[in-house]
Design an enzyme around this catalytic site. Structure first.
Site, mmCIF file in Angstrom:
data_model
loop_
_atom_site.group_PDB
_atom_site.id
_atom_site.type_symbol
_atom_site.label_atom_id
_atom_site.label_comp_id
_atom_site.label_asym_id
_atom_site.label_seq_id
_atom_site.Cartn_x
_atom_site.Cartn_y
_atom_site.Cartn_z
ATOM 1 N N ASP A 1 0.883 -1.167 0.000
ATOM 2 C CA ASP A 1 0.000 0.000 0.000
ATOM 3 C C ASP A 1 0.923 1.220 0.000
ATOM 4 O O ASP A 1 2.102 1.102 0.365
ATOM 5 C CB ASP A 1 -0.860 -0.064 1.268
ATOM 6 C CG ASP A 1 -1.665 1.187 1.485
ATOM 7 O OD1 ASP A 1 -2.388 1.579 0.564
ATOM 8 O OD2 ASP A 1 -1.566 1.773 2.573
ATOM 9 N N ASP B 1 -0.066 5.106 0.846
ATOM 10 C CA ASP B 1 -0.318 6.052 1.942
ATOM 11 C C ASP B 1 -0.324 5.316 3.285
ATOM 12 O O ASP B 1 -1.163 4.445 3.513
ATOM 13 C CB ASP B 1 -1.680 6.725 1.756
ATOM 14 C CG ASP B 1 -1.702 7.727 0.614
ATOM 15 O OD1 ASP B 1 -0.626 8.107 0.137
ATOM 16 O OD2 ASP B 1 -2.799 8.139 0.211
ATOM 17 N N GLY C 1 -7.382 4.220 3.040
ATOM 18 C CA GLY C 1 -7.548 3.225 1.978
ATOM 19 C C GLY C 1 -8.809 3.422 1.147
ATOM 20 O O GLY C 1 -8.990 2.779 0.124
ATOM 21 N N ARG D 1 -11.215 8.850 -2.764
ATOM 22 C CA ARG D 1 -11.511 10.258 -2.450
ATOM 23 C C ARG D 1 -13.026 10.500 -2.377
ATOM 24 O O ARG D 1 -13.533 11.072 -1.413
ATOM 25 C CB ARG D 1 -10.882 11.134 -3.532
ATOM 26 C CG ARG D 1 -10.684 12.563 -3.112
ATOM 27 C CD ARG D 1 -10.058 13.347 -4.240
ATOM 28 N NE ARG D 1 -8.813 12.748 -4.728
ATOM 29 C CZ ARG D 1 -8.245 13.039 -5.890
ATOM 30 N NH1 ARG D 1 -8.802 13.934 -6.692
ATOM 31 N NH2 ARG D 1 -7.123 12.443 -6.271
ATOM 32 N N SER E 1 -4.910 5.685 -4.130
ATOM 33 C CA SER E 1 -4.668 7.106 -4.402
ATOM 34 C C SER E 1 -4.428 7.413 -5.879
ATOM 35 O O SER E 1 -3.572 6.814 -6.528
ATOM 36 C CB SER E 1 -3.464 7.594 -3.600
ATOM 37 O OG SER E 1 -3.179 8.931 -3.958
ATOM 38 N N ASN F 1 -3.153 10.110 -6.625
ATOM 39 C CA ASN F 1 -1.917 10.903 -6.569
ATOM 40 C C ASN F 1 -0.664 10.033 -6.499
ATOM 41 O O ASN F 1 0.442 10.553 -6.298
ATOM 42 C CB ASN F 1 -1.951 11.833 -5.351
ATOM 43 C CG ASN F 1 -3.005 12.925 -5.500
ATOM 44 O OD1 ASN F 1 -2.935 13.730 -6.427
ATOM 45 N ND2 ASN F 1 -3.983 12.942 -4.613
ATOM 46 N N ASP G 1 -1.912 -0.449 5.965
ATOM 47 C CA ASP G 1 -2.104 0.255 7.244
ATOM 48 C C ASP G 1 -3.586 0.480 7.546
ATOM 49 O O ASP G 1 -3.901 1.083 8.573
ATOM 50 C CB ASP G 1 -1.406 1.629 7.218
ATOM 51 C CG ASP G 1 -2.119 2.613 6.303
ATOM 52 O OD1 ASP G 1 -2.510 2.202 5.191
ATOM 53 O OD2 ASP G 1 -2.297 3.771 6.706
HETATM 54 P P1 B16 Z 1 -6.346 10.354 -3.385
HETATM 55 P P2 B16 Z 1 -3.693 4.054 0.011
HETATM 56 C C1 B16 Z 1 -5.555 5.971 0.001
HETATM 57 O O1 B16 Z 1 -4.266 5.537 -0.306
HETATM 58 C C2 B16 Z 1 -5.571 6.753 1.299
HETATM 59 O O2 B16 Z 1 -5.318 5.898 2.396
HETATM 60 C C3 B16 Z 1 -6.931 7.391 1.511
HETATM 61 O O3 B16 Z 1 -6.919 8.163 2.692
HETATM 62 C C4 B16 Z 1 -7.258 8.257 0.293
HETATM 63 O O4 B16 Z 1 -8.571 8.822 0.419
HETATM 64 C C5 B16 Z 1 -7.187 7.411 -0.979
HETATM 65 O O5 B16 Z 1 -5.898 6.836 -1.073
HETATM 66 C C6 B16 Z 1 -7.431 8.237 -2.209
HETATM 67 O O6 B16 Z 1 -6.385 9.171 -2.309
HETATM 68 O O7 B16 Z 1 -7.314 11.397 -2.932
HETATM 69 O O8 B16 Z 1 -4.898 10.794 -3.339
HETATM 70 O O9 B16 Z 1 -6.723 9.758 -4.719
HETATM 71 O O10 B16 Z 1 -3.630 3.964 1.501
HETATM 72 O O11 B16 Z 1 -4.624 3.064 -0.649
HETATM 73 O O12 B16 Z 1 -2.327 4.101 -0.629
HETATM 74 MG MG MG Z 2 -2.860 3.147 3.290
#
Ligand code: B16
Ligand code: MG
Length: 216
Positions: free
Chosen positions: A10, A12, A47, A50, A117, A119, A171
């Site tokens: 993962d 974030d 996880g 958005r 994410s 991003n 996480d």
């Molecule tokens: P974004 P992961 C997730 O990343 C984040 O944990 C979560 O808090 C977030 O809303 C989601 O990505 C979308 O992120 O807004 O940047 O597209 O933990 O799956 O790596």
């Molecule tokens: Mg995560």
């Protein structure tokens, strides 16, 4: 000793500490909407995509918004978030990540990213890990957010492996459930009382080693 053929990380909260940045950005949107939002509520968003995160926050406040209003709110959240993460560097990589990746590479174990994410490309570039993985699946490539297994199953396909050959490192509760739904073993990074569904829970990747991987 039986080792997996691949580890799917993962992003974030596992590779990089973006959790506080997500929290600050969501908190600002929640404040604007008059919705009480704290770090405990933020835990349930880890996880989660958005748009689904925005819907969860609106539900917390008993509010409803149209799709176009949700798009406006999530765009604003993302601008706040990107403003913070674009300043990240390799110093923001979490403890133990690089050593563990070196160990896996040495052992010939493949590595992938499986993140919700959108991003992901920006973050990996900021921290200098854009070329460090054999496969990357992120929020731009999936239709269903964790706990749906799509992100990890697509990762296995990109790696050319069966789900059973892959171990996930997560996480978030949603991510651990996604790994279970994908029929993959899972290491939780965080607290045992939160992530108890994982096969094993450690505090950080500094505690990860080949012995741990072989005992899953
Ligand atoms: P974004 P992961 C997730 O990343 C984040 O944990 C979560 O808090 C977030 O809303 C989601 O990505 C979308 O992120 O807004 O940047 O597209 O933990 O799956 O790596
Ligand atoms: Mg995560």
């Amino acid at each position: 000793m039986s080792l997996p053929k691949a580890v799917i990380f993962d992003l974030d909260g596992v590779i990089v500490d973006t959790v506080p940045a997500h929290y600050v950005a969501w908190k600002s949107i929640a404040d604007e909407l008059g919705i009480a939002f704290d770090e405990e509520a933020n835990e349930a968003l880890k996880g989660v995509s958005r748009v689904d995160s925005m819907k969860k926050i609106l539900a917390l406040g008993g509010l409803k918004r149209s799709d176009s209003e949700i798009l406006e709110l999530t765009t604003k959240k993302n601008e706040l978030y990107v403003d913070i993460i674009s300043k990240m560097t390799a110093d923001d990589i979490l403890p133990g990540v690089i050593d563990f990746m070196d160990l896996l590479q040495h052992q010939g174990i493949k590595m992938a990213v499986g993140s919700s994410s959108k991003n992901t490309p920006t973050i990996l570039k900021c921290i200098g890990l854009q070329d460090a993985f054999d496969a990357i699946v992120d929020g731009n490539q999936v239709t269903h957010s964790k706990p749906d297994p799509e992100v990890f199953l697509k990762g296995a396909i990109k790696l050319g492996l069966s789900p059973e050959d892959c171990v996930v490192i997560e996480d978030a509760i949603s991510g651990i459930e996604a790994a279970i739904n994908a029929k993959m073993k899972c290491i939780g990074i965080g607290e045992q009382d939160v992530l108890g569904k994982a096969n094993v829970v450690i505090k950080s990747l500094s505690e990860a080693n080949l012995d741990l991987l072989s005992r899953l």
